[in-house]
Structure formats: C-alpha cells, structure tokens
Design a protein around this motif. Structure first.
Motif, PDB file in Angstrom:
ATOM      1  N   SER A 330       0.655  -3.502 -14.757  1.00 13.77           N
ATOM      2  CA  SER A 330       0.934  -3.193 -16.156  1.00 13.77           C
ATOM      3  C   SER A 330       1.670  -1.865 -16.306  1.00 13.77           C
ATOM      4  O   SER A 330       2.198  -1.562 -17.382  1.00 13.77           O
ATOM      5  CB  SER A 330      -0.366  -3.155 -16.966  1.00 13.77           C
ATOM      6  OG  SER A 330      -1.185  -2.059 -16.589  1.00 13.77           O
ATOM      7  N   HIS A 331       1.724  -1.077 -15.242  1.00 12.49           N
ATOM      8  CA  HIS A 331       2.499   0.173 -15.211  1.00 12.49           C
ATOM      9  C   HIS A 331       3.838  -0.015 -14.488  1.00 12.49           C
ATOM     10  O   HIS A 331       4.513   0.965 -14.167  1.00 12.49           O
ATOM     11  CB  HIS A 331       1.705   1.277 -14.519  1.00 12.49           C
ATOM     12  CG  HIS A 331       0.565   1.815 -15.342  1.00 12.49           C
ATOM     13  ND1 HIS A 331      -0.599   1.113 -15.550  1.00 12.49           N
ATOM     14  CD2 HIS A 331       0.420   2.979 -16.028  1.00 12.49           C
ATOM     15  CE1 HIS A 331      -1.416   1.829 -16.306  1.00 12.49           C
ATOM     16  NE2 HIS A 331      -0.830   2.949 -16.615  1.00 12.49           N
ATOM     17  N   GLY A 332       4.200  -1.270 -14.188  1.00  6.20           N
ATOM     18  CA  GLY A 332       5.448  -1.529 -13.478  1.00  6.20           C
ATOM     19  C   GLY A 332       5.338  -1.334 -11.986  1.00  6.20           C
ATOM     20  O   GLY A 332       6.360  -1.285 -11.290  1.00  6.20           O
ATOM     21  N   GLY A 333       4.110  -1.221 -11.462  1.00  7.02           N
ATOM     22  CA  GLY A 333       3.910  -0.949 -10.043  1.00  7.02           C
ATOM     23  C   GLY A 333       3.381  -2.152  -9.282  1.00  7.02           C
ATOM     24  O   GLY A 333       3.378  -3.285  -9.769  1.00  7.02           O
ATOM     25  N   LEU A 334       2.901  -1.879  -8.070  1.00 10.97           N
ATOM     26  CA  LEU A 334       2.460  -2.945  -7.170  1.00 10.97           C
ATOM     27  C   LEU A 334       1.509  -2.349  -6.137  1.00 10.97           C
ATOM     28  O   LEU A 334       1.614  -1.172  -5.776  1.00 10.97           O
ATOM     29  CB  LEU A 334       3.669  -3.566  -6.462  1.00 10.97           C
ATOM     30  CG  LEU A 334       3.421  -4.746  -5.521  1.00 10.97           C
ATOM     31  CD1 LEU A 334       3.092  -6.003  -6.342  1.00 10.97           C
ATOM     32  CD2 LEU A 334       4.635  -5.009  -4.639  1.00 10.97           C
ATOM     33  N   ILE A 335       0.568  -3.175  -5.676  1.00 11.30           N
ATOM     34  CA  ILE A 335      -0.323  -2.787  -4.571  1.00 11.30           C
ATOM     35  C   ILE A 335      -0.059  -3.715  -3.401  1.00 11.30           C
ATOM     36  O   ILE A 335       0.014  -4.935  -3.570  1.00 11.30           O
ATOM     37  CB  ILE A 335      -1.808  -2.863  -4.973  1.00 11.30           C
ATOM     38  CG1 ILE A 335      -2.082  -2.047  -6.232  1.00 11.30           C
ATOM     39  CG2 ILE A 335      -2.691  -2.359  -3.826  1.00 11.30           C
ATOM     40  CD1 ILE A 335      -3.518  -2.142  -6.721  1.00 11.30           C
ATOM     41  N   GLU A 336       0.084  -3.136  -2.220  1.00 14.95           N
ATOM     42  CA  GLU A 336       0.254  -3.918  -0.995  1.00 14.95           C
ATOM     43  C   GLU A 336      -0.812  -3.504   0.008  1.00 14.95           C
ATOM     44  O   GLU A 336      -1.367  -2.402  -0.073  1.00 14.95           O
ATOM     45  CB  GLU A 336       1.642  -3.709  -0.395  1.00 14.95           C
ATOM     46  CG  GLU A 336       2.774  -4.267  -1.233  1.00 14.95           C
ATOM     47  CD  GLU A 336       4.133  -4.117  -0.564  1.00 14.95           C
ATOM     48  OE1 GLU A 336       5.026  -4.925  -0.875  1.00 14.95           O
ATOM     49  OE2 GLU A 336       4.295  -3.203   0.262  1.00 14.95           O
ATOM     50  N   CYS A 337      -1.070  -4.378   0.958  1.00 15.36           N
ATOM     51  CA  CYS A 337      -2.080  -4.093   1.981  1.00 15.36           C
ATOM     52  C   CYS A 337      -1.549  -4.471   3.353  1.00 15.36           C
ATOM     53  O   CYS A 337      -0.888  -5.503   3.515  1.00 15.36           O
ATOM     54  CB  CYS A 337      -3.362  -4.873   1.686  1.00 15.36           C
ATOM     55  SG  CYS A 337      -4.634  -4.713   2.974  1.00 15.36           S
ATOM     56  N   ARG A 338      -1.813  -3.616   4.322  1.00 16.19           N
ATOM     57  CA  ARG A 338      -1.569  -3.948   5.732  1.00 16.19           C
ATOM     58  C   ARG A 338      -2.823  -3.532   6.501  1.00 16.19           C
ATOM     59  O   ARG A 338      -3.466  -2.528   6.169  1.00 16.19           O
ATOM     60  CB  ARG A 338      -0.325  -3.238   6.277  1.00 16.19           C
ATOM     61  CG  ARG A 338      -0.359  -1.727   6.237  1.00 16.19           C
ATOM     62  CD  ARG A 338       0.980  -1.142   6.687  1.00 16.19           C
ATOM     63  NE  ARG A 338       0.929   0.309   6.814  1.00 16.19           N
ATOM     64  CZ  ARG A 338       1.115   1.155   5.821  1.00 16.19           C
ATOM     65  NH1 ARG A 338       1.352   0.688   4.598  1.00 16.19           N
ATOM     66  NH2 ARG A 338       1.069   2.459   6.022  1.00 16.19           N
ATOM     67  N   SER A 339      -3.170  -4.312   7.495  1.00 16.24           N
ATOM     68  CA  SER A 339      -4.461  -4.077   8.135  1.00 16.24           C
ATOM     69  C   SER A 339      -4.455  -4.510   9.588  1.00 16.24           C
ATOM     70  O   SER A 339      -3.798  -5.492   9.964  1.00 16.24           O
ATOM     71  CB  SER A 339      -5.558  -4.840   7.369  1.00 16.24           C
ATOM     72  OG  SER A 339      -6.828  -4.614   7.932  1.00 16.24           O
ATOM     73  N   ARG A 340      -5.169  -3.753  10.370  1.00 14.90           N
ATOM     74  CA  ARG A 340      -5.499  -4.103  11.747  1.00 14.90           C
ATOM     75  C   ARG A 340      -6.857  -3.471  12.028  1.00 14.90           C
ATOM     76  O   ARG A 340      -7.286  -2.571  11.290  1.00 14.90           O
ATOM     77  CB  ARG A 340      -4.446  -3.567  12.728  1.00 14.90           C
ATOM     78  CG  ARG A 340      -4.192  -2.083  12.657  1.00 14.90           C
ATOM     79  CD  ARG A 340      -3.160  -1.626  13.670  1.00 14.90           C
ATOM     80  NE  ARG A 340      -2.760  -0.252  13.491  1.00 14.90           N
ATOM     81  CZ  ARG A 340      -3.446   0.813  13.896  1.00 14.90           C
ATOM     82  NH1 ARG A 340      -4.606   0.633  14.531  1.00 14.90           N
ATOM     83  NH2 ARG A 340      -3.003   2.032  13.697  1.00 14.90           N
ATOM     84  N   TYR A 349       2.129   1.563  -5.407  1.00 11.19           N
ATOM     85  CA  TYR A 349       3.459   2.063  -5.765  1.00 11.19           C
ATOM     86  C   TYR A 349       3.566   2.144  -7.284  1.00 11.19           C
ATOM     87  O   TYR A 349       3.344   1.152  -7.981  1.00 11.19           O
ATOM     88  CB  TYR A 349       4.555   1.133  -5.223  1.00 11.19           C
ATOM     89  CG  TYR A 349       4.530   0.965  -3.716  1.00 11.19           C
ATOM     90  CD1 TYR A 349       5.124   1.929  -2.894  1.00 11.19           C
ATOM     91  CD2 TYR A 349       3.917  -0.124  -3.131  1.00 11.19           C
ATOM     92  CE1 TYR A 349       5.102   1.776  -1.513  1.00 11.19           C
ATOM     93  CE2 TYR A 349       3.885  -0.275  -1.753  1.00 11.19           C
ATOM     94  CZ  TYR A 349       4.490   0.677  -0.950  1.00 11.19           C
ATOM     95  OH  TYR A 349       4.469   0.534   0.420  1.00 11.19           O
ATOM     96  N   LEU A 350       3.900   3.328  -7.784  1.00  7.12           N
ATOM     97  CA  LEU A 350       4.089   3.540  -9.215  1.00  7.12           C
ATOM     98  C   LEU A 350       5.437   4.191  -9.465  1.00  7.12           C
ATOM     99  O   LEU A 350       5.747   5.219  -8.855  1.00  7.12           O
ATOM    100  CB  LEU A 350       2.977   4.454  -9.771  1.00  7.12           C
ATOM    101  CG  LEU A 350       1.559   3.866  -9.827  1.00  7.12           C
ATOM    102  CD1 LEU A 350       0.556   4.972 -10.149  1.00  7.12           C
ATOM    103  CD2 LEU A 350       1.486   2.760 -10.866  1.00  7.12           C
ATOM    104  N   PRO A 351       6.254   3.607 -10.344  1.00  6.67           N
ATOM    105  CA  PRO A 351       7.549   4.223 -10.645  1.00  6.67           C
ATOM    106  C   PRO A 351       7.374   5.578 -11.310  1.00  6.67           C
ATOM    107  O   PRO A 351       6.454   5.795 -12.099  1.00  6.67           O
ATOM    108  CB  PRO A 351       8.200   3.220 -11.605  1.00  6.67           C
ATOM    109  CG  PRO A 351       7.416   1.963 -11.479  1.00  6.67           C
ATOM    110  CD  PRO A 351       6.040   2.350 -11.075  1.00  6.67           C
ATOM    111  N   ILE A 352       8.264   6.513 -10.979  1.00  7.64           N
ATOM    112  CA  ILE A 352       8.328   7.815 -11.651  1.00  7.64           C
ATOM    113  C   ILE A 352       9.518   7.780 -12.579  1.00  7.64           C
ATOM    114  O   ILE A 352      10.662   7.673 -12.136  1.00  7.64           O
ATOM    115  CB  ILE A 352       8.453   8.968 -10.634  1.00  7.64           C
ATOM    116  CG1 ILE A 352       7.248   8.985  -9.688  1.00  7.64           C
ATOM    117  CG2 ILE A 352       8.596  10.313 -11.357  1.00  7.64           C
ATOM    118  CD1 ILE A 352       7.346  10.018  -8.586  1.00  7.64           C
ATOM    119  N   GLU A 353       9.238   7.840 -13.861  1.00  6.06           N
ATOM    120  CA  GLU A 353      10.320   7.795 -14.837  1.00  6.06           C
ATOM    121  C   GLU A 353      10.995   9.156 -14.890  1.00  6.06           C
ATOM    122  O   GLU A 353      10.343  10.174 -15.077  1.00  6.06           O
ATOM    123  CB  GLU A 353       9.782   7.411 -16.226  1.00  6.06           C
ATOM    124  CG  GLU A 353       9.038   6.081 -16.249  1.00  6.06           C
ATOM    125  CD  GLU A 353       9.913   4.925 -15.857  1.00  6.06           C
ATOM    126  OE1 GLU A 353      11.141   5.027 -16.036  1.00  6.06           O
ATOM    127  OE2 GLU A 353       9.379   3.917 -15.348  1.00  6.06           O
TER     128      GLU A 353
END
Length: 355
Positions: A330-340, A349-353
């Motif tokens: 809702s803030h124009g961002g995204l969450i990603e996950c990587r794991s081992r 990730y959140l955009p900086i206006e």
C-alpha cells in the motif's frame, strides 16, 4: 523579446536517466562515466568509482579485465548474453553485456552496456505475484465477511441463552460459545487487515526501526542478539508510521521465533537506485533487510509464505507475513525473501519520493 528559456539537457543527463547500466572506460580501463543504473546494479558509489581502475571500482569485472583490455587494444567489441558477474560476499549479477569501442580526442575507450536479466524476470514475477496476491486477498475478504455475519448471530443467541438460563451449568456452556466466537471474530478481523488508507508523514526510517528493535529486544531471550547495520545517509521517507511499524514488527517476531533461545537477528538498511518494483521504476528506494540465523524457510514454502493461512509453524496463523506484504504494498513497496539454513533475509523495499 524572449518567450522562454530552453533548459539544456546534457549527454550525462541522458545516460544517467537510462534503465540500462552504462560504464565508460578510458584507455587505461579507468572509469570515466557510470550512470545511476550501474551504481544500483553493482552497489557502488559514483564518487568513488570515477577515475578508479575498473577492477577496483566495480570488483565484479576483475576476472574480465584481460578480455576488456584485448577488446580495447584491438578496437573490437563483443556481446555476451547472460554473463554472470560476481564478487566476494555478494550474489552473482546476471546481465546481457554489450561492449563497444569508441574514440574521444584520439584516445580510445570502451562503452559497456549491461541489461540485467533479473530486471525482466523481476518485473514478470512481481506482476504475477501481485495478481495472485490480490486474487487471494479478495477471496479471503469475501470469506471473512461471510463468516462475520453468522458469528454475530451465534454470539447474540448465546447471550440470550445466558439470560434465559442463568444457572452456573448453562452459563459455563454459553461463556465457552461467546469466548470462541470472540476468538474467531478477532481472527477474521486480522484476515481483513487495516480498514483505513495509509496516513503518511515524513519520518526518519531509523527512528522507526529503533522503536521496533527495542520492542523485540525486550521480548528476546538472553541468548538472542538484535543487531543493527544502518546507512545514515538515507533521507527521510513519507510513510504511515504505525503501518510500517506493524509490517516490520511481524517479520522481526517471526525471526525471533526462528532463532529460538540463541542466535542473531540483524536489521540492515541500504539505498537502492533505479529499482524496479512491479511495473514502476524508482530512482531511489530504501532496502530494509531483516536477517536471522535460524534454520531457514523450506524451499517448497518460499514462494507461498506471503499467502494467507500458509505457515511453517504448527502454532502459527499464517497472517503476519501477508499483512506485512499488504501494508508495504500500500506504500508502493514490496517484500522479498531469500533463505538457506543459517541465514534467512526478508527485504522490504520502499520508494523514496524525491522532489
């Protein structure tokens, strides 16, 4: 009479605005030009890179120095598809690389253009993920509303029974019904998520993260360390404070449960340039990493953990991560996950206006 003044656009401005990563080298294989896309792709600073030998400025190219020197000496360009560029301590960057010789003032040079393969894959993946996430969320919201209606009727009927049969034996049964209905009502409300739009204000992301870190550190066993690795140069963001706190807190608490009685959790912030989130390219964004030393997420679960009701813990509800993804989206961002095993990283990730 002058009707207006046309602003002058330089070649540097044009190159810097490209989504393709561009690096120009002089006759000594020193960096003479590097654009924002290349800075973000290789996580290097333009200020430090300009004038430095390529192998030092962008260590990913150290193994390719002889080939580049040969291309410069023979004035012969080359194209390499899906070239894997690596450096110690970081994941490989896969790009389509085009190298073109050029001459400026009788001095030879090389122009390198790099189109990240991951960018196209990421755009497709993010778009598919968002479509699936929106569809599942609409399904969950529809089911939740259908569940809420009969729950209200069940609770009302139990209250009437309690008044009709005030003796302690019947009251015990009606109290169980009311308590379980309230529990389900709370679960349904969590499934529905926040019912208001983000109320954004300008704030320091590190002040927010420190608030969450203190909360989690207070809950953590003595053997768990919650560390921080912040980039102090990150500018202020325009976000909803409470919603981002909730998003980060959900992930941090998951990390706390993952490490158990002993382990390490690290909060890390970095800036990302020319970052693509879904179909939108952002000139500047903040990356918030939450890294834990737990056992990791099973490979068959990594693509599913952001869907509602999916969890790797028997006692989990599977609502924390989907809610965090919704709040960040809702803030124009995204969450990603990587794991081992031994290292799981959730990246927000959140955009900086910028003006």
């Amino acid at each position: 009479m002058k009707l207006g003044v046309r602003s002058r656009v330089t070649a540097e401005d044009v190159i810097d605005g490209l989504t393709t990563a561009v690096i120009a080298l002089d006759e000594g294989l020193r960096v003479s030009t590097i654009n924002s896309a290349a800075e973000g792709l290789f996580e290097v600073s333009r200020r430090l890179a300009l004038g430095a030998p390529l192998a030092e400025a962008v260590p990913h190219f150290a193994p390719h120095e002889l080939r580049l020197r040969r291309a410069l000496d023979t004035s012969t360009g080359f194209i390499e598809r899906e070239a894997k560029l690596t450096r110690n301590g970081s994941a490989a960057v896969t790009v389509d690389l085009t190298t073109t010789p050029f001459v400026v003032g009788r001095k030879p040079g090389l122009l390198m253009e790099m189109q990240p393969v991951e960018r196209q894959l990421r755009i497709s993946r993010d778009g598919l993920f968002q479509t699936q996430f929106d569809a599942s969320r609409e399904l969950i919201r529809g089911l939740a509303h259908e569940i809420k209606n009969p729950l209200g009727g069940i609770r009302g009927a139990a209250q009437l029974l309690e008044h009709e049969f005030p003796d302690s034996q019947h009251r015990e049964y009606t109290r169980v019904i009311i308590r379980e209905v309230d529990r389900l009502q709370n679960l349904v409300n969590r499934m529905l998520g926040p019912n208001r739009a983000p109320q954004k204000t300008l704030l320091n992301i590190h002040e927010l993260l420190e608030h969450v870190r203190r909360l989690v550190q207070a809950e953590a066993p003595e053997g768990v360390a919650v560390l921080r690795d912040y980039d102090p140069s990150i500018p202020e963001l325009v976000v909803d404070r409470e919603q981002i706190i909730q998003a980060v807190l959900n992930i941090l608490r998951n990390a706390l449960q993952a490490v158990g009685a002993q382990g390490t959790i690290t909060l890390r912030t970095r800036t990302r340039r020319q970052l693509t989130i879904g179909p939108t390219r952002h000139k500047l964004a903040v990356q918030i990493d939450i890294e834990d030393s737990g056992p990791g997420v099973p490979p068959d679960m990594i693509e599913k953990i952001f869907y509602p009701m999916v969890t790797t813990r028997a006692e989990g509800t599977g609502l924390g991560l989907p809610l965090s993804q919704y709040l960040v989206h809702s803030h124009g961002g995204l969450i990603e996950c990587r794991s081992r095993p031994g290292c799981t990283v959730f990246s927000i990730y959140l955009p900086i206006e910028t003006a």
